[in-house]
Design a protein around this motif. Structure first.
Motif, PDB file in Angstrom:
ATOM      1  N   ALA B  76       0.809  -1.228   0.000  1.00  0.00           N
ATOM      2  CA  ALA B  76       0.000   0.000   0.000  1.00  0.00           C
ATOM      3  C   ALA B  76       0.839   1.274   0.000  1.00  0.00           C
ATOM      4  O   ALA B  76       0.540   2.230  -0.719  1.00  0.00           O
ATOM      5  CB  ALA B  76      -0.928  -0.012   1.201  1.00  0.00           C
ATOM      6  N   GLU B  77       1.918   1.300   0.803  1.00  0.00           N
ATOM      7  CA  GLU B  77       2.676   2.542   0.953  1.00  0.00           C
ATOM      8  C   GLU B  77       3.399   2.919  -0.343  1.00  0.00           C
ATOM      9  O   GLU B  77       3.318   4.058  -0.811  1.00  0.00           O
ATOM     10  CB  GLU B  77       3.673   2.408   2.106  1.00  0.00           C
ATOM     11  N   GLU B  78       4.093   1.939  -0.937  1.00  0.00           N
ATOM     12  CA  GLU B  78       4.814   2.215  -2.185  1.00  0.00           C
ATOM     13  C   GLU B  78       3.826   2.533  -3.312  1.00  0.00           C
ATOM     14  O   GLU B  78       4.076   3.405  -4.138  1.00  0.00           O
ATOM     15  CB  GLU B  78       5.709   1.010  -2.541  1.00  0.00           C
ATOM     16  N   ALA B  79       2.688   1.830  -3.319  1.00  0.00           N
ATOM     17  CA  ALA B  79       1.677   2.093  -4.350  1.00  0.00           C
ATOM     18  C   ALA B  79       1.194   3.540  -4.261  1.00  0.00           C
ATOM     19  O   ALA B  79       1.001   4.205  -5.290  1.00  0.00           O
ATOM     20  CB  ALA B  79       0.509   1.128  -4.214  1.00  0.00           C
ATOM     21  N   ALA B  80       1.029   4.037  -3.028  1.00  0.00           N
ATOM     22  CA  ALA B  80       0.584   5.429  -2.846  1.00  0.00           C
ATOM     23  C   ALA B  80       1.629   6.405  -3.399  1.00  0.00           C
ATOM     24  O   ALA B  80       1.283   7.405  -4.035  1.00  0.00           O
ATOM     25  CB  ALA B  80       0.317   5.708  -1.372  1.00  0.00           C
ATOM     26  N   ASN B  81       2.913   6.102  -3.188  1.00  0.00           N
ATOM     27  CA  ASN B  81       3.978   6.958  -3.745  1.00  0.00           C
ATOM     28  C   ASN B  81       3.904   6.979  -5.268  1.00  0.00           C
ATOM     29  O   ASN B  81       4.002   8.020  -5.904  1.00  0.00           O
ATOM     30  CB  ASN B  81       5.364   6.430  -3.347  1.00  0.00           C
ATOM     31  N   LEU B  82       3.740   5.788  -5.855  1.00  0.00           N
ATOM     32  CA  LEU B  82       3.754   5.679  -7.314  1.00  0.00           C
ATOM     33  C   LEU B  82       2.515   6.336  -7.934  1.00  0.00           C
ATOM     34  O   LEU B  82       2.580   6.864  -9.037  1.00  0.00           O
ATOM     35  CB  LEU B  82       3.873   4.211  -7.740  1.00  0.00           C
ATOM     36  N   ARG B  83       1.398   6.334  -7.174  1.00  0.00           N
ATOM     37  CA  ARG B  83       0.199   6.996  -7.694  1.00  0.00           C
ATOM     38  C   ARG B  83       0.427   8.498  -7.793  1.00  0.00           C
ATOM     39  O   ARG B  83       0.012   9.140  -8.765  1.00  0.00           O
ATOM     40  CB  ARG B  83      -1.010   6.691  -6.799  1.00  0.00           C
ATOM     41  N   VAL B  84       1.098   9.061  -6.776  1.00  0.00           N
ATOM     42  CA  VAL B  84       1.397  10.499  -6.829  1.00  0.00           C
ATOM     43  C   VAL B  84       2.320  10.789  -8.015  1.00  0.00           C
ATOM     44  O   VAL B  84       2.127  11.759  -8.758  1.00  0.00           O
ATOM     45  CB  VAL B  84       2.059  10.978  -5.506  1.00  0.00           C
ATOM     46  N   LEU B  85       3.313   9.919  -8.238  1.00  0.00           N
ATOM     47  CA  LEU B  85       4.252  10.147  -9.348  1.00  0.00           C
ATOM     48  C   LEU B  85       3.545  10.021 -10.698  1.00  0.00           C
ATOM     49  O   LEU B  85       3.830  10.770 -11.627  1.00  0.00           O
ATOM     50  CB  LEU B  85       5.430   9.167  -9.255  1.00  0.00           C
ATOM     51  N   LYS B  86       2.593   9.077 -10.799  1.00  0.00           N
ATOM     52  CA  LYS B  86       1.871   8.928 -12.076  1.00  0.00           C
ATOM     53  C   LYS B  86       1.085  10.202 -12.392  1.00  0.00           C
ATOM     54  O   LYS B  86       1.018  10.632 -13.538  1.00  0.00           O
ATOM     55  CB  LYS B  86       0.927   7.717 -12.008  1.00  0.00           C
TER      56      LYS B  86
END
Lengths: 170, 100
Positions: B76-86
């Protein structure tokens, strides 16, 4: 001028290319009212003491401190963030800043979730914005991003690779 | 691949060292061989993992996998980071920031 809060990671990125003309630090200071909390300035001083590229970058930004608006904030200890990130987020929320500049790619989810109305923007995005607003040519922005990426070890990062292709777009 | 050897000293939990010694006896090696092999394999795996995360992120940026699939793969945590980057890569987002 729109208010922008910068955290240490973004200031170091901008500092890496501070000697180049045109450079995004000068463009940023000319286009926005750039605010930083005390904690970010303290962290920047710490980085400035390193004898490496990051240290030189932090020194370049520190030398222009009088062009920044430095403010103190009360930290919200509930935030699961380091003090300087916590302070940057708090300052952005308190002053209803338009943008928060942050390059902590591994913390962006948390930083984003802690912001009220402020948009989170990374340095590669900021370069794209300067291209859109004709302050940088795509070539200049690509060269700046290459220099920043090399210093920050971003070359293998797929986000940065795609951000670079975005600079090619018309 | 040969390189200069460096002497290192470190403390480790007793039971871990006992297990390394036991494995060394089974393999007819010494403790150093076991520890060097373990360290080399761990470092390779760690490097590979980062490269893999970047590939997974790239697939997400390119819409080859959904956010739910991304979350299942990286947490969940890394996915949240990658969503912001996308979102940073979205042309409309860049336009909105540029217009303010």
């Amino acid at each position: 001028m729109p208010r922008v809060v910068a955290d240490t990671s973004a200031l170091v990125s901008l500092g890496i290319v501070a000697e180049v003309e045109p450079n995004p630090l000068s463009l940023c200071l000319a286009s926005y009212d750039v605010s930083v909390p005390d904690e970010v300035l303290t962290e920047l001083q710490e980085v400035a003491s390193y004898d490496d590229e990051h240290g030189r970058a932090a020194t370049a930004v520190r030398d222009r401190t009088d062009e920044l608006t430095v403010r103190s904030v009360d930290l919200d200890a509930e935030f699961p963030l380091d003090d300087w990130e916590n302070a940057a987020v708090t300052l952005a929320n308190e002053t209803d800043a338009a943008l928060l500049l942050c390059d902590e790619f591994n913390r962006l989810g948390l930083v984003h979730a802690s912001l009220a109305d402020t948009r989170l923007v990374t340095t590669p995005t900021l370069l794209s914005v300067f291209v859109r607003t004709d302050r940088l040519t795509p070539d200049e922005a690509r060269t700046l991003l290459d220099d920043i990426s090399a210093a920050r070890s971003w070359d293998a990062n797929s986000y940065v690779q795609r951000a670079r292709s975005l600079l090619d777009a018309p | 691949m040969s390189s200069e050897k460096k002497r290192v000293q470190f403390r480790a939990p007793g039971r871990l060292v006992d297990r390394a010694d036991a494995l060394a006896s089974v393999l007819g090696e010494d403790r150093t061989d076991v520890l060097v092999t373990a360290l080399r394999e761990y470092l390779q795996e760690a490097a590979h993992d980062d490269a893999l995360t970047q590939e997974i992120a790239a697939a997400y940026y390119d819409d080859e996998i959904t956010y739910d699939q991304l979350r299942a793969l990286v947490g969940a945590e890394e996915a949240a980071n990658l969503r912001v980057l996308k979102r940073q890569l979205d042309e409309d987002f860049v336009d909105e920031v540029a217009e303010r």
